[in-house]
Enzyme design. Structure first.
Site, PDB file in Angstrom:
ATOM      1  N   HIS A   1     -31.128   0.131  -3.206  1.00  0.00           N
ATOM      2  CA  HIS A   1     -30.292   0.023  -1.999  1.00  0.00           C
ATOM      3  C   HIS A   1     -28.955  -0.625  -2.319  1.00  0.00           C
ATOM      4  CE1 HIS A   1     -34.003  -0.066   0.893  1.00  0.00           C
ATOM      5  NE2 HIS A   1     -33.521   1.164   0.797  1.00  0.00           N
TER       6      HIS A   1
ATOM      7  N   ASN B   1     -26.787  13.881  -1.537  1.00  0.00           N
ATOM      8  CA  ASN B   1     -27.950  13.020  -1.682  1.00  0.00           C
ATOM      9  C   ASN B   1     -29.186  13.916  -1.754  1.00  0.00           C
ATOM     10  OD1 ASN B   1     -30.006  11.197  -1.459  1.00  0.00           O
ATOM     11  ND2 ASN B   1     -29.225  10.170   0.376  1.00  0.00           N
TER      12      ASN B   1
ATOM     13  N   GLU C   1     -23.746   4.521   3.509  1.00  0.00           N
ATOM     14  CA  GLU C   1     -23.851   4.729   2.064  1.00  0.00           C
ATOM     15  C   GLU C   1     -22.995   5.902   1.614  1.00  0.00           C
ATOM     16  OE1 GLU C   1     -28.199   3.720   0.730  1.00  0.00           O
ATOM     17  OE2 GLU C   1     -28.205   4.183   2.851  1.00  0.00           O
TER      18      GLU C   1
ATOM     19  N   ARG D   1     -25.474  10.760  -5.266  1.00  0.00           N
ATOM     20  CA  ARG D   1     -26.307   9.563  -5.249  1.00  0.00           C
ATOM     21  C   ARG D   1     -27.358   9.712  -6.342  1.00  0.00           C
ATOM     22  NH1 ARG D   1     -31.215   8.002  -1.432  1.00  0.00           N
ATOM     23  NH2 ARG D   1     -31.475   5.888  -2.189  1.00  0.00           N
TER      24      ARG D   1
ATOM     25  N   ARG E   1     -44.693   1.353   2.588  1.00  0.00           N
ATOM     26  CA  ARG E   1     -44.909   0.629   1.315  1.00  0.00           C
ATOM     27  C   ARG E   1     -45.304  -0.815   1.610  1.00  0.00           C
ATOM     28  NH1 ARG E   1     -39.258   2.205  -1.252  1.00  0.00           N
ATOM     29  NH2 ARG E   1     -39.064   3.580   0.531  1.00  0.00           N
TER      30      ARG E   1
END
Ligand code: AMP
Length: 587
Positions: free
Chosen positions: A152, A7, A359, A63, A213
Site C-alpha cells: 500500500h 492496474n 493511488e 502498478r 485476511r
C-alpha cells in the site's frame, strides 16, 4: 502529462487516463472476466487501448505490487527492469505475474511512449533494519529472503503528502500515522518523509484485521492450521476466510457488518470490535516507535467512509493528544476534488484527518516524474570529506569576556561552507583532568557558544560530551575556555559533532535523499574501508556538497592527517538509510 494508469489484477484490469498536473481524470474503466473463456490480459488491454488511445496518453504507469529489494522508487521499464520484476515473482506469486502480463501487452500495443513501473513496496524500502527484520536466524532469513517489505506504499505516500500540504509543514518535519483501511488494510509510520514501519510484512497477510485476511496471529496458529488442515488449506483460510469475514461469519463488507451489528448480530459486533482494537493498538505502537505523532490519517474505503468505525478506533486516545470532534467526524465527506477533512477538536495536539486516497493519481505523478526525465538520477559524484579538528564557536559576549570588549576576530582562511572562516585566534580549553591549548576559533560569531571535540579529546579532558547536531547544545557538557583577557566557564556547549553531509537540493535529488534523513556513507578504496552509519543529511541552497567528520572518525577510515578546512576526495557512496539511531532533532 496525460498518463494511462494500468492496474492489472488476476481477473480484471482497472485503468484510468489521468492528467497528472491537474489530477483530472479524463477516462476510466475496468475490463473483467480475464481468464474465463480463454480471454487474456492482452485481449483486455486491446479493448482498453482502443478507448484510451482517443485521449492520446503520453506515458503509461503500471502498478506493480512487489519491487523486492531492487526498487526504491518508480522506474522506466526496460528489459533489465522487467527481469528484476520477474525475479520478484516468488515474493508475490499472485500479483507480479499478472502485472507483468499487463506490462508486456501494453508495451506491445503502445510501443512509442515510455512505460513506468510504480511499486507498492517502494515507499517502504528505506525502512530501518529494526523494522524490516524478523527475529529469526539472520542467515536463514537472508537465504530465504525473509523480511518485511510492506505494501500500500503508493497510498500511504499519497495521503501523507496531502496531510503535510494541509498542515503547511514539510512532510520531513512530521510524524504521521497513516491508516489505509479498505478490504486490505495497513498502517504506516511516516517519519522524515518516508515509511519507518508498516504493518504488512513479507506478504500482505500481516498486521491489521482485513476483509478476509487474518492480519497478526501467533505464528503457532499458522503452524497448527498447516499441520491439521494442510498447507494449502491453511493458506486459504488465513487469506480468504478470516478477518472480518471469519470473525463475523457473515462477510467482509463493513457496511453489511455495521447494519447487522445494529440489529444485534454477535458475530458482526465482534468483528467490528476486534478490527477497531487492532487499529488502535497499532496507533499506540507507532506513536511509540516515532517518539510521538503529529497527525493520524484515515483513508481507504473504511477510513474514508465509515464514521462509526473511525469513532471506535479513535476513542480513548486523548492521552496521545488525539481528540476527535464527533460532529466533524459524522459530517466528513471526502472526494478526489476535495480530499482532506480535519476531524480533530479545535486545539487538539494531534491532527486527525480523513483523506481520500488516489493511488492512480500518485502513479500518474510518479510516472510523469520518471517519464519526463525530471527525476533522472544524476551520476553520483564523490562526496568531498572535510575533517573537522577540534574548534570553537563563540558569541559576542564570550569573545568580549575572553579577548576584551569589542574585540574583532581576525580571519585566517575561508572554510568551504560559504561565509564560514577559520580565525587566527586560538583558545585553551580546560577540562577536569587536562587542558588542550591552541584550539582554533571559527567565525562568524553565533547566537550560542559551541565547542566541538573528538572522543579522544573527551577522554583526555576528562569530560563526557554528548554526540549532538550543531546548534543543539541544550543539556550538553560544561567546559572552561581560557583566552588572553579572561576565563569563561560555559555551563553547556561542549559536544562531539554528529557526522553529517551538507548538500544542495540538486545534490539531494541526485543521491535520492532528503533533508534530515540518515544515510550510510561508505568510504571506499583506501587502506581502511569504512561504512559510517547514522550520517545526517542537511540540505540547503547555500550549502556546498561536503561530509563533515571529526579527527577520530577520519583516522578510523585512514583519511590522512588533516587540519580544519582540508578536503579529501574519497570514493564515497550513499546507501539507503539503515540508521538505528533516528534522533528527532531539527537542525
Ligand atoms: P476498499 O478496499 O478501499 O475499496 O474498501 C472497501 C471497504 O470499505 C469495504 O469493507 C466496504 O464495506 C467499506 N466501505 C465502503 N464504503 C463504506 C461506507 N459508506 N461505510 C462503511 N464502510 C464502507
Amino acid at each position: 502529462m496525460k498518463v494511462l494508469v494500468i492496474n492489472c489484477g488476476s481477473s480484471s484490469v482497472k485503468w484510468q487516463v489521468v492528467e497528472s498536473d491537474s489530477g483530472k481524470r479524463l477516462a476510466e474503466g475496468k475490463a473483467e472476466r480475464i481468464g474465463s473463456d480463454g480471454r487474456t490480459h492482452e485481449d483486455a488491454l486491446k479493448e482498453i487501448l482502443e478507448e484510451a488511445k482517443t485521449h492520446a496518453p503520453e506515458a503509461v504507469g503500471h502498478r506493480v505490487v512487489h519491487g523486492g529489494e531492487a526498487f526504491h522508487a518508480a522506474s522506466v521499464i526496460d528489459d533489465e527492469v522487467l527481469g528484476a520484476i520477474e525475479a520478484c515473482v516468488p515474493l508475490a506469486p499472485l500479483h507480479n505475474p499478472v502485472n507483468l502480463a499487463g506490462i508486456h501487452a501494453a508495451r506491445a500495443l503502445l510501443p512509442d511512449v515510455p512505460h513506468v513501473a510504480v511499486f507498492d513496496t517502494a515507499f517502504h524500502s528505506r525502512m530501518p533494519r529494526r523494522s524490516r527484520m524478523y527475529a529469526i536466524d539472520t542467515e536463514l532469513a537472508k537465504e530465504k529472503g525473509i523480511r518485511r517489505f510492506g505494501f500500500h506504499g503508493t497510498s500511504h505516500k499519497f495521503v501523507a503528502g496531502l496531510a503535510a500540504d494541509y498542515l503547511k509543514t514539510p512532510v520531513q518535519d512530521l510524524r504521521i500515522i497513516t491508516l489505509h483501511l479498505g478490504n486490505g488494510a495497513s498502517a504506516c509510520a511516516v517519519e522524515l518523509g518516508s515509511s519507518s514501519e508498516t504493518s504488512m510484512g513479507m506478504t500482505p497477510l500481516e498486521g491489521l484485521v482485513m476483509g478476509t485476511r487474518s492480519g497478526d496471529v501467533d505464528p503457532g496458529v499458522v503452524l497448527k492450521l498447516a499441520r491439521e488442515l494442510g498447507i494449502d488449506e491453511a493458506e486459504r483460510v488465513l487469506n480468504r476466510e478470516s478477518g472480518l469475514k471469519g470473525l463475523s461469519g457473515i462477510g467482509n463488507d463493513l457496511r453489511d457488518l455495521q447494519a447487522k451489528a445494529e440489529e444485534g448480530h454477535d458475530g458482526a459486533r465482534l468483528a467490528l470490535t476486534v478490527f477497531a482494537h487492532q487499529v488502535r493498538k497499532y496507533i499506540g505502537a507507532y506513536a511509540a516507535v516515532m517518539g510521538g505523532v503529529d497527525a493520524v490519517v484515515l483513508t481507504g474505503g473504511i477510513g474514508e467512509n465509515s464514521a462509526p468505525m473511525r469513532r471506535r478506533i479513535l476513542q480513548r486516545l486523548e492521552f496521545l493528544g488525539v481528540r476527535m470532534d464527533e460532529d466533524a467526524n459524522q459530517g466528513a465527506k471526502v472526494t478526489d476534488d476535495d480530499p482532506v477533512r480535519d476531524i480533530s477538536e479545535p486545539g487538539a495536539r494531534v491532527k486527525t484527518l480523513v483523506i481520500a486516497t488516489n493511488e492512480e493519481l500518485e502513479i500518474a505523478r510518479q510516472t510523469q516524474e520518471i517519464a519526463s526525465g525530471a527525476k533522472k538520477i544524476a551520476q553520483k559524484k564523490p562526496i568531498p570529506i572535510a575533517v573537522s579538528a577540534r574548534h570553537i564557536h563563540l558569541t559576542r559576549e564570550a569573545l568580549d569576556a575572553l579577548y576584551g570588549e569589542g574585540y574583532e576576530l581576525t580571519p585566517y582562511k575561508p572554510l568551504s561552507q560559504p561565509g564560514q572562516f577559520a580565525c587566527e585566534e586560538k583558545l585553551t580549553i580546560i577540562g577536569p583532568r587536562n587542558k588542550i591549548e591552541g584550539v582554533r576559533i571559527l567565525g562568524p560569531l553565533r547566537p550560542g557558544c559551541q565547542v566541538e571535540i573528538s572522543r579522544t579529546d573527551e577522554f583526555f579532558l576528562g569530560v563526557d560530551a554528548p554526540v549532538r547536531h550543531s546548534g543543539k547544545t541544550k543539556g550538553s557538557a560544561p567546559i572552561t575556555l581560557e583566552g588572553p583577557k579572561g576565563t569563561l566557564k560555559l555551563e553547556e556547549g561542549l559536544i562531539c559533532a554528529w557526522r553529517h553531509i551538507h548538500m544542495t537540493p540538486a545534490d539531494a535529488e541526485a543521491y535520492g535523499v532528503k533533508d534530515k534523513e540518515y544515510v550510510e556513507v561508505a568510504v571506499k578504496g583506501g587502506p581502511r574501508d569504512l561504512i559510517f552509519g547514522d550520517v545526517l543529511v542537511r540540505v540547503k541552497d547555500s550549502y556546498a556538497l561536503e561530509m563533515h567528520i571529526d579527527t577520530d572518525e577520519a583516522n578510523a577510515a585512514e583519511l590522512g592527517r588533516m587540519s580544519e578546512g582540508d578536503i579529501v576526495d574519497a570514493e564515497v557512496y550513499v546507501t539507503p538509510n539503515d540508521a538505528e539511531a533516528v534522533i528527532r532533532e531539527k537542525s
